[in-house]
Design a protein around this motif. Structure first.
Motif, PDB file in Angstrom:
ATOM      1  N   UNK A 171      29.960  39.017  27.110  1.00 16.95           N
ATOM      2  CA  UNK A 171      31.045  39.982  27.208  1.00 16.95           C
ATOM      3  C   UNK A 171      31.587  40.004  28.636  1.00 16.95           C
ATOM      4  N   UNK A 172      32.920  39.979  28.795  1.00 16.44           N
ATOM      5  CA  UNK A 172      33.492  39.900  30.146  1.00 16.44           C
ATOM      6  C   UNK A 172      33.541  41.235  30.878  1.00 16.44           C
ATOM      7  N   UNK A 173      33.231  41.156  32.168  1.00 15.35           N
ATOM      8  CA  UNK A 173      33.388  42.273  33.104  1.00 15.35           C
ATOM      9  C   UNK A 173      34.472  41.837  34.086  1.00 15.35           C
ATOM     10  N   UNK A 199      19.337  42.183  31.426  1.00 18.96           N
ATOM     11  CA  UNK A 199      19.873  41.844  30.099  1.00 18.96           C
ATOM     12  C   UNK A 199      20.484  40.450  30.160  1.00 18.96           C
ATOM     13  N   UNK A 200      19.631  39.502  30.379  1.00 19.66           N
ATOM     14  CA  UNK A 200      20.040  38.122  30.622  1.00 19.66           C
ATOM     15  C   UNK A 200      20.860  37.562  29.454  1.00 19.66           C
ATOM     16  N   UNK A 201      21.990  36.963  29.804  1.00 17.20           N
ATOM     17  CA  UNK A 201      22.811  36.286  28.811  1.00 17.20           C
ATOM     18  C   UNK A 201      23.829  37.152  28.101  1.00 17.20           C
ATOM     19  N   UNK A 202      23.877  38.459  28.412  1.00 17.33           N
ATOM     20  CA  UNK A 202      24.801  39.351  27.698  1.00 17.33           C
ATOM     21  C   UNK A 202      26.201  39.395  28.301  1.00 17.33           C
ATOM     22  N   UNK A 203      26.301  39.306  29.644  1.00 20.54           N
ATOM     23  CA  UNK A 203      27.572  39.576  30.301  1.00 20.54           C
ATOM     24  C   UNK A 203      27.997  38.409  31.190  1.00 20.54           C
ATOM     25  N   UNK A 204      29.294  38.357  31.459  1.00 16.37           N
ATOM     26  CA  UNK A 204      29.841  37.405  32.424  1.00 16.37           C
ATOM     27  C   UNK A 204      30.845  38.144  33.302  1.00 16.37           C
ATOM     28  N   UNK A 205      31.149  37.549  34.437  1.00 20.07           N
ATOM     29  CA  UNK A 205      32.030  38.195  35.405  1.00 20.07           C
ATOM     30  C   UNK A 205      33.329  37.415  35.536  1.00 20.07           C
ATOM     31  N   UNK A 206      34.455  38.116  35.409  1.00 17.91           N
ATOM     32  CA  UNK A 206      35.779  37.560  35.677  1.00 17.91           C
ATOM     33  C   UNK A 206      36.316  38.212  36.942  1.00 17.91           C
ATOM     34  N   UNK A 207      36.727  37.397  37.893  1.00 18.45           N
ATOM     35  CA  UNK A 207      37.264  37.903  39.159  1.00 18.45           C
ATOM     36  C   UNK A 207      38.676  37.363  39.319  1.00 18.45           C
ATOM     37  N   UNK A 208      39.637  38.269  39.460  1.00 19.87           N
ATOM     38  CA  UNK A 208      41.039  37.852  39.546  1.00 19.87           C
ATOM     39  C   UNK A 208      41.740  38.677  40.620  1.00 19.87           C
ATOM     40  N   UNK A 209      42.318  37.997  41.599  1.00 18.34           N
ATOM     41  CA  UNK A 209      43.066  38.706  42.627  1.00 18.34           C
ATOM     42  C   UNK A 209      43.301  37.844  43.847  1.00 18.34           C
ATOM     43  N   UNK A 210      44.205  38.278  44.716  1.00 15.25           N
ATOM     44  CA  UNK A 210      44.484  37.529  45.943  1.00 15.25           C
ATOM     45  C   UNK A 210      43.257  37.478  46.849  1.00 15.25           C
ATOM     46  N   UNK A 228      27.486  30.103  37.937  1.00 18.11           N
ATOM     47  CA  UNK A 228      27.578  29.468  36.621  1.00 18.11           C
ATOM     48  C   UNK A 228      27.929  30.459  35.517  1.00 18.11           C
ATOM     49  N   UNK A 229      27.840  31.749  35.789  1.00 17.94           N
ATOM     50  CA  UNK A 229      28.153  32.762  34.775  1.00 17.94           C
ATOM     51  C   UNK A 229      29.293  33.670  35.229  1.00 17.94           C
ATOM     52  N   UNK A 230      30.073  33.162  36.180  1.00 18.51           N
ATOM     53  CA  UNK A 230      31.234  33.895  36.691  1.00 18.51           C
ATOM     54  C   UNK A 230      32.432  32.955  36.722  1.00 18.51           C
ATOM     55  N   UNK A 231      33.609  33.534  36.621  1.00 16.67           N
ATOM     56  CA  UNK A 231      34.842  32.755  36.662  1.00 16.67           C
ATOM     57  C   UNK A 231      35.815  33.420  37.625  1.00 16.67           C
ATOM     58  N   UNK A 232      36.234  32.659  38.649  1.00 16.99           N
ATOM     59  CA  UNK A 232      37.210  33.161  39.614  1.00 16.99           C
ATOM     60  C   UNK A 232      38.583  32.636  39.210  1.00 16.99           C
ATOM     61  N   UNK A 233      39.476  33.543  38.866  1.00 18.38           N
ATOM     62  CA  UNK A 233      40.822  33.187  38.441  1.00 18.38           C
ATOM     63  C   UNK A 233      41.797  33.335  39.602  1.00 18.38           C
ATOM     64  N   UNK A 234      42.837  32.520  39.650  1.00 22.53           N
ATOM     65  CA  UNK A 234      43.873  32.738  40.669  1.00 22.53           C
ATOM     66  C   UNK A 234      44.660  33.994  40.351  1.00 22.53           C
ATOM     67  N   UNK A 235      45.384  34.543  41.323  1.00 26.05           N
ATOM     68  CA  UNK A 235      46.214  35.722  41.032  1.00 26.05           C
ATOM     69  C   UNK A 235      47.176  35.426  39.890  1.00 26.05           C
ATOM     70  N   UNK A 236      47.324  36.358  38.980  1.00 22.08           N
ATOM     71  CA  UNK A 236      48.242  36.175  37.859  1.00 22.08           C
ATOM     72  C   UNK A 236      49.598  36.759  38.216  1.00 22.08           C
ATOM     73  N   UNK A 237      50.623  36.292  37.532  1.00 25.50           N
ATOM     74  CA  UNK A 237      51.981  36.784  37.787  1.00 25.50           C
ATOM     75  C   UNK A 237      52.096  38.232  37.335  1.00 25.50           C
TER      76      UNK A 237
END
Length: 352
Positions: A171-173, A199-210, A228-237
């Motif tokens: 589940x994403x945070x 709670x291993x394996x339940x959550x993942x991290x999404x990071x988005x911002x400048x 390995x369980x996080x995703x850094x996204x570029x700033x969105x429009x």
């Protein structure tokens, strides 16, 4: 009768102030089409083209313009944390107000030097109004409220664009904001470490911002073995942020803000308007956003253990948390902003 207003901001970025300006333009087009808006960014810090594209995608080109000077005659100019434009207004005998939105204390010191030609100091939330009035005891004019809002009730705010997240097992945070010390993304990394250990394996991290030179987010993730369980996204429009939040909601995720200071908490308000449960630091602006549901939706600022526990509780009582955020989003609706706007215009003697 047409009214022409110019909003002036020092930089065109991907930030919350630009989002506020777009939201206002959407509200004015629907409710006050006689208001024509100019936007003057004194410097392009990388967000100018994105702002132009947003105006086009929202169909705001008929009622808004981006200008490069204050050469037009305006019924009112609003300077948003932009003291460098005060002299421009005064030299032209242009009516102006000052809007203070910054959560950075050093960046609002300019309020100490305001002259009597400033007709109002305007702030985006009631808690921030109290802060400014206590921090600056000798302002040359009164402080007025012009609350930030999310135009979730305006049809054109919901573009047809849709983002579908992968069918993750976790589940994403979502952390959605600037990656600097004030917004404090390191706190969610530390809380996420606790969650992963419990709670291993339940959550993942999404990071988005400048990004900001203060924090190397990839390095910080690697140091905590969270890469390995996080995703850094570029700033969105500007026009994609709503779609991202809706996608997180559809995935059963939550939004977090460990911010140390906010004048309003726009990203949190946007998440709430998409019916995403939120885990927010208990600063005054956040508490005001979720008033009545603080015990579920906030945690003590700086307490990483309770931050993690707050996140766990949201996931464990997800439907209850969704009902809570649904119940509070009316407090930052378009109607709230319009009510404040009419009061402000009446103070200034401008007929709308």
């Amino acid at each position: 009768m047409q009214i022409r207003i110019c909003f002036v901001y020092p930089w065109a970025t991907f930030g919350g102030c630009e989002r506020v300006l777009i939201n206002r333009a959407l509200a004015f087009r629907q409710y006050f089409p006689e208001i024509l808006i100019d936007f003057y960014f004194m410097h392009d810090a990388g967000g100018g083209q994105a702002f132009r594209l947003a105006l086009k995608k929202y169909g705001l080109e008929d009622t808004t313009s981006i200008v490069t000077s204050l050469d037009r005659n305006y019924d009112l100019v609003s300077l948003i944390d932009c003291p460098q434009a005060i002299e421009l207004c005064e030299n032209r005998s242009q009516r102006y107000i000052v809007e203070c939105h910054t959560g950075y204390q050093d960046n609002r010191e300019y309020l100490q030097k305001l002259s009597s030609s400033c007709e109002q100091v305007v702030v985006p939330s009631l808690s921030f109004k109290t802060l400014i009035e206590n921090e600056f005891l000798s302002l040359p004019t009164s402080v007025s409220l012009l609350r930030n809002f999310v135009p979730w009730g305006i049809d054109s705010f919901e573009l047809s664009q849709k983002i579908s997240l992968p069918a993750w097992k976790r589940k994403p945070i979502l952390f959605f904001g600037r990656l600097d010390r004030l917004k404090d993304p390191l706190s969610i990394l530390d809380a996420f470490q606790i969650l992963e250990s419990r709670r291993k394996g339940e959550f993942m991290l999404l990071i988005c911002g400048p990004k900001n030179p203060e924090i190397n987010i990839e390095k910080e993730l690697l140091m905590r073995s969270l890469d390995s369980i996080s995703l850094v996204l570029p700033p969105v429009s500007f026009t994609s942020s709503r779609a991202l939040l809706n996608a997180v909601a559809d995935s059963g995720g939550i939004f977090v803000s460990p911010s140390q200071s906010e004048s309003f908490g726009l990203s949190a308000a946007e998440a709430i308007s998409s019916i995403i449960p939120v885990a927010l630091s208990d600063i005054k602006a956040h508490v005001d956003l979720v008033s009545g549901h603080e015990s579920m939706l906030t945690y003590p600022l700086g307490d990483t253990e309770k931050f993690a526990k707050c996140i766990e509780n949201l996931f464990d009582h997800y439907d209850v948390a969704r009902k809570a955020v649904t119940s509070v989003r009316n407090s930052f609706s378009t109607e709230i902003f319009l009510e404040d706007w009419k009061k402000l215009m009446k103070k200034l003697g401008i007929t709308i």
